[in-house]
Design an enzyme around this catalytic site. Structure first.
Site, PDB file in Angstrom:
ATOM      1  N   TYR A 154       0.809  -1.225   0.000  1.00 11.33           N
ATOM      2  CA  TYR A 154       0.000   0.000   0.000  1.00 11.33           C
ATOM      3  C   TYR A 154       0.845   1.278   0.000  1.00 11.33           C
ATOM      4  O   TYR A 154       0.699   2.126  -0.893  1.00 11.33           O
ATOM      5  CB  TYR A 154      -0.947  -0.005   1.198  1.00 11.33           C
ATOM      6  CG  TYR A 154      -1.811   1.234   1.248  1.00 11.33           C
ATOM      7  CD1 TYR A 154      -2.847   1.414   0.336  1.00 11.33           C
ATOM      8  CD2 TYR A 154      -1.585   2.234   2.191  1.00 11.33           C
ATOM      9  CE1 TYR A 154      -3.635   2.553   0.357  1.00 11.33           C
ATOM     10  CE2 TYR A 154      -2.373   3.380   2.222  1.00 11.33           C
ATOM     11  CZ  TYR A 154      -3.395   3.536   1.307  1.00 11.33           C
ATOM     12  OH  TYR A 154      -4.164   4.671   1.326  1.00 11.33           O
TER      13      TYR A 154
ATOM     14  N   LYS B 184       1.502   4.193  -3.069  1.00  9.45           N
ATOM     15  CA  LYS B 184       1.168   5.621  -3.047  1.00  9.45           C
ATOM     16  C   LYS B 184       2.402   6.465  -3.419  1.00  9.45           C
ATOM     17  O   LYS B 184       2.269   7.514  -4.049  1.00  9.45           O
ATOM     18  CB  LYS B 184       0.607   6.013  -1.679  1.00  9.45           C
ATOM     19  CG  LYS B 184      -0.768   5.388  -1.387  1.00  9.45           C
ATOM     20  CD  LYS B 184      -1.833   5.798  -2.411  1.00  9.45           C
ATOM     21  CE  LYS B 184      -3.236   5.372  -2.003  1.00  9.45           C
ATOM     22  NZ  LYS B 184      -4.266   5.766  -2.982  1.00  9.45           N
TER      23      LYS B 184
END
Ligand code: NAP
Length: 251
Positions: A173, A177
């Site tokens: 994750y 980003k």
């Protein structure tokens, strides 16, 4: 010609995307409420009212993205605001608590399939939607792209050992980003001599399905910066990466 502002929000059937859609519709914007599952999008749109128009779009499916772009062109002739909001934190079945997430996501143990799955949605999905929607944004006189990233992806923030979310920086994750931030910078550079504005934004740590509803801010509070940036008009800034309230996040 429709004079109302036309927006597309991906992943808008729940969470931050749903809150943003609700607030934009209240402003009088016509919002295409993107949902990978059309039935869920229809239910969400019905709850909001007539300004929310459900549209099927799975950001990992090029045919679905192309069909959404074709429909927007046919029905509205342009796009004024694109919010790349859809995102996932993992690819596992069922509930994943934040504690489980933290102990199973480390670089030495995370499954490569999971990392690829997260990046497929959070990174390549955004690039694919950008490529499909850019011709429609070019037809607007006041176009803006808002990419929903996260403060946890900031390399600058994570370089500081006292950054509170540093322990969860991992290849899935958080690094997705970071990659999204890089791709957004590429969009900013590509569009800097055009009228199309690009902003990168982080919600707060918000209680949504993404974090097993363990986020500490309500949907309304946590979505505020995304809403603020999505509302910016033609004189609003471009090339920013911010969290509430307009605070700059280091890249
Ligand atoms: P959420 O409630 O889980 O919403 C995520 C949305 O993305 C859902 O509508 C989901 O659809 C959709 N989605 C997932 N994969 C998709 C795909 N392949 N195609 C299209 N839609 C897809 O989470 P959220 O917290 O609102 O997340 C919204 C954005 O905020 C994400 O980019 C997230 O990384 C970012 N963010 C959240 C927080 C936070 O604390 N919550 C903090 C920083 C950043 P389904 O309903 O079908 O699953």
């Amino acid at each position: 010609m429709n004079h109302k502002r036309i927006a597309l929000v991906t992943g808008a059937n729940q969470g931050v995307g749903l809150q943003l859609t609700r607030e934009l519709v209240a402003d009088g914007v016509t919002v295409l409420l993107g949902s990978r599952n059309l039935a869920r999008g229809e239910a969400a749109a019905q709850e909001i009212g007539p300004g929310a128009i459900p549209i099927q779009i799975d950001v990992t499916d090029l045919a679905s993205i192309a069909a959404a772009a074709a429909r927007i062109r046919d029905e509205f002739g342009r796009l004024d605001l694109l919010v790349n909001n859809a995102g996932i934190s993992n690819t596992r079945e069922g509930t994943v608590t934040m504690a489980e997430f933290a102990t199973t996501s480390g670089a030495s143990i995370v499954s490569l399939d999971e990392v690829r799955g997260i990046w497929e949605t959070n990174v390549f999905g955004v690039l694919a939607v950008y490529q499909a929607m850019l011709p429609l944004l070019r037809l607007s006189s006041d176009a803006r792209i808002v990419n929903v990233s996260s403060g946890v992806g900031s390399l600058g923030a994570n370089a500081d050992p006292s950054f509170p979310y540093r322990a969860i920086y991992a290849p899935g994750y958080a690094a997705s980003k970071t990659a999204l931030n890089g791709i957004t910078l590429a969009m900013m550079i590509e569009l800097e001599n055009t009228a199309i504005k690009v902003n990168l934004v982080s919600p707060g740590f918000t209680s949504t399905a993404l974090n097993n509803f363990e986020g500490v801010e309500t949907l309304e509070e946590g979505s505020r910066e995304v809403v603020r940036v999505a509302r910016l008009g033609p004189d609003g800034p471009t090339n920013t990466f911010t969290q509430w309230d307009g605070q700059t996040i280091p890249w």
